[in-house]
Enzyme design. Structure first.
Site, PDB file in Angstrom:
ATOM      1  N   HIS A  24       0.834  -1.204   0.000  1.00 16.57           N
ATOM      2  CA  HIS A  24       0.000   0.000   0.000  1.00 16.57           C
ATOM      3  C   HIS A  24       0.868   1.253   0.000  1.00 16.57           C
ATOM      4  O   HIS A  24       1.975   1.269   0.544  1.00 16.57           O
ATOM      5  CB  HIS A  24      -0.977   0.001   1.174  1.00 16.57           C
ATOM      6  CG  HIS A  24      -0.361  -0.016   2.540  1.00 16.57           C
ATOM      7  ND1 HIS A  24       0.029   1.128   3.205  1.00 16.57           N
ATOM      8  CD2 HIS A  24      -0.085  -1.037   3.387  1.00 16.57           C
ATOM      9  CE1 HIS A  24       0.514   0.813   4.392  1.00 16.57           C
ATOM     10  NE2 HIS A  24       0.465  -0.488   4.535  1.00 16.57           N
ATOM     11  N   GLU A  82      -5.104   1.592   2.526  1.00 15.09           N
ATOM     12  CA  GLU A  82      -5.023   0.402   3.389  1.00 15.09           C
ATOM     13  C   GLU A  82      -5.224   0.764   4.842  1.00 15.09           C
ATOM     14  O   GLU A  82      -5.809  -0.009   5.612  1.00 15.09           O
ATOM     15  CB  GLU A  82      -3.664  -0.286   3.198  1.00 15.09           C
ATOM     16  CG  GLU A  82      -3.531  -1.632   3.897  1.00 15.09           C
ATOM     17  CD  GLU A  82      -2.998  -1.546   5.329  1.00 15.09           C
ATOM     18  OE1 GLU A  82      -3.007  -2.566   6.036  1.00 15.09           O
ATOM     19  OE2 GLU A  82      -2.562  -0.441   5.738  1.00 15.09           O
ATOM     20  N   GLU A 120       4.284  -6.138   3.769  1.00  9.44           N
ATOM     21  CA  GLU A 120       4.136  -5.491   5.076  1.00  9.44           C
ATOM     22  C   GLU A 120       5.333  -5.835   5.970  1.00  9.44           C
ATOM     23  O   GLU A 120       5.995  -6.863   5.783  1.00  9.44           O
ATOM     24  CB  GLU A 120       2.843  -5.958   5.754  1.00  9.44           C
ATOM     25  CG  GLU A 120       1.567  -5.487   5.092  1.00  9.44           C
ATOM     26  CD  GLU A 120       1.171  -4.080   5.510  1.00  9.44           C
ATOM     27  OE1 GLU A 120       1.947  -3.414   6.218  1.00  9.44           O
ATOM     28  OE2 GLU A 120       0.071  -3.651   5.119  1.00  9.44           O
ATOM     29  N   ASP A 171      -0.179   4.313   1.157  1.00 13.45           N
ATOM     30  CA  ASP A 171      -0.559   5.310   2.157  1.00 13.45           C
ATOM     31  C   ASP A 171       0.114   5.053   3.495  1.00 13.45           C
ATOM     32  O   ASP A 171       0.599   3.956   3.779  1.00 13.45           O
ATOM     33  CB  ASP A 171      -2.075   5.352   2.330  1.00 13.45           C
ATOM     34  CG  ASP A 171      -2.666   4.008   2.745  1.00 13.45           C
ATOM     35  OD1 ASP A 171      -2.228   2.979   2.196  1.00 13.45           O
ATOM     36  OD2 ASP A 171      -3.553   3.980   3.620  1.00 13.45           O
TER      37      ASP A 171
END
EC number: 3.5.1.16
Length: 383
Positions: free
Chosen positions: A80, A144, A169, A82
């Site tokens: 992601h 996200e 992640e 953001d």
């Protein structure tokens, strides 16, 4: 051309310098358009075809899909774009300036998780993408940290079916193959106000909520008894009562009471199943007081997720890392990507640094992350 791609640390620096905060509050929320443009230009320079996808229902947010290679299957690397908002008073450095100190790279998004794209781009310098036998996809998503709208929309609309996916992640390079979901609801009871000197002339919403909470706590106990997944440190679905508010004065019958609660379901539990269990638990209150109790979502629900432990992706990554896959309690976009193909969560940096002041990624992750990305591309796109 690859020679146009900046050095690794400069890619990282540019990503951190480009704000892309997502927040439910409109005043804090930012578009990720500038960051998507950066990524799109770099992947085009590497020979990828790039598609930028507006995400409906967001404040000018976009997904980006970069693709290279032909045919079916292949590998999807996802992350992601953001970040969460930051507390300026608690940061000792500029969140948007990449700062290296004492073996750490500081900045908002260094670990969670803009940095993952810098690692991908750097690894691709040494990959001849024209010789891929299977396609390689890079997915950059929006929002996200709030609604997961980007991953949801991509999964709903794409025709892609890669062989497997890795979401980068921060897992400290420990592969994760399962996590719980998250459901957050507001229970609202509408009573009837009146003077406290004559309780019979009103309907006290706090008293009705007291009754409802009793049934909700019984549901919590039932979830603990009926559902188990021993690999989790908390091996059952949890239910938490997080916030309650009702009434406005001691001498008024409470007209409205609202409770915020969440459930963290295990993999395999469907959202419809959980909604049914909650509605069944509250049915006695609803039947006794028709029209006074409502249940609304606070946030779009996230199901639990699990990658089959015997899948080739699990076996390959465990062999490359010399580490077994784990399960975790936090949520990612994996449940949505998993609808397309088997998915692992695996990336540099620690989850303990996510959403923290002075967020950082340790430089010791640079070499092994670059090597891992190169190895999985070779395995799934060249074999």
């Amino acid at each position: 051309m690859k020679n146009k791609l900046p050095p690794f640390i400069e890619i990282y620096r540019a990503l951190i310098a480009t704000p892309s905060i997502s927040a439910t509050e409109e005043a804090l929320d930012q578009s990720n358009a500038d960051l998507i443009t950066l990524l799109a230009d770099w992947f085009k320079d590497l020979g990828f075809n790039v598609e930028v996808q507006p995400v409906p229902g967001t404040r000018n947010k976009f997904n980006m899909l970069a693709s290279c290679g032909q045919g079916a299957g292949g590998l999807l690397l996802a992350g992601h774009t953001d970040t969460v908002p930051f507390d300026d008073g608690r940061w000792t450095r500029d969140p948007f300036t990449l700062t290296e100190h004492d073996g750490k790279l500081y900045g908002l998004g260094t670990a969670d998780m803009k940095g993952f794209f810098a690692f991908i781009l750097d690894a691709l310098r040494d990959v001849d993408v024209t010789k891929l036998k299977k396609p390689l996809y890079i997915l950059a998503t929006a929002d996200e940290e709030t609604s997961m709208a980007g991953a949801r929309y991509f999964a709903e609309t794409t025709a892609l079916r890669p062989d497997c996916a890795i979401i980068g992640e921060p897992t400290s390079l420990q592969p994760v193959r399962a996590h719980k979901g998250h459901i957050s609801n507001a229970i609202r009871i509408q009573g009837q106000s009146g003077h406290s000197s004559d309780p019979a002339r009103g309907v006290n919403a706090i008293e009705l909520m007291h009754d409802a909470i009793g049934h909700i706590l019984q549901l919590r106990d039932n979830l603990k008894e009926r559902y188990h997944y021993d690999a989790f440190t908390v091996p059952y679905p949890t239910l938490n009562l997080g916030h309650i508010h009702g009434g406005d004065a001691s001498n008024r019958i409470c007209a409205c009471c609202e409770l915020h609660m969440d459930i963290r379901p295990l993999p395999g539990m469907t959202l419809n199943e959980l909604n049914g269990l909650l509605n069944d638990a509250l049915a006695p209150v609803s039947e006794r007081w028709p029209g006074r109790l409502t249940v609304d979502e606070l946030h779009p629900p996230i199901p639990g997720y699990e990658c089959p432990p015997n899948h080739q992706l699990v076996e390959v990554v465990e062999k490359l890392l010399g580490a077994k896959t784990e399960v975790v309690n936090y949520c990612t976009e994996a449940p949505f990507i998993q609808t397309l193909c088997p998915t692992l969560v695996l990336g540099p940096g620690s989850i303990n640094q996510a959403h923290q002041p002075d967020e950082y990624l340790e430089t010791r992750f640079i070499k092994p992350t670059r090597e891992l990305i190169t190895q999985v591309i070779h395995h799934f796109c060249w074999h």
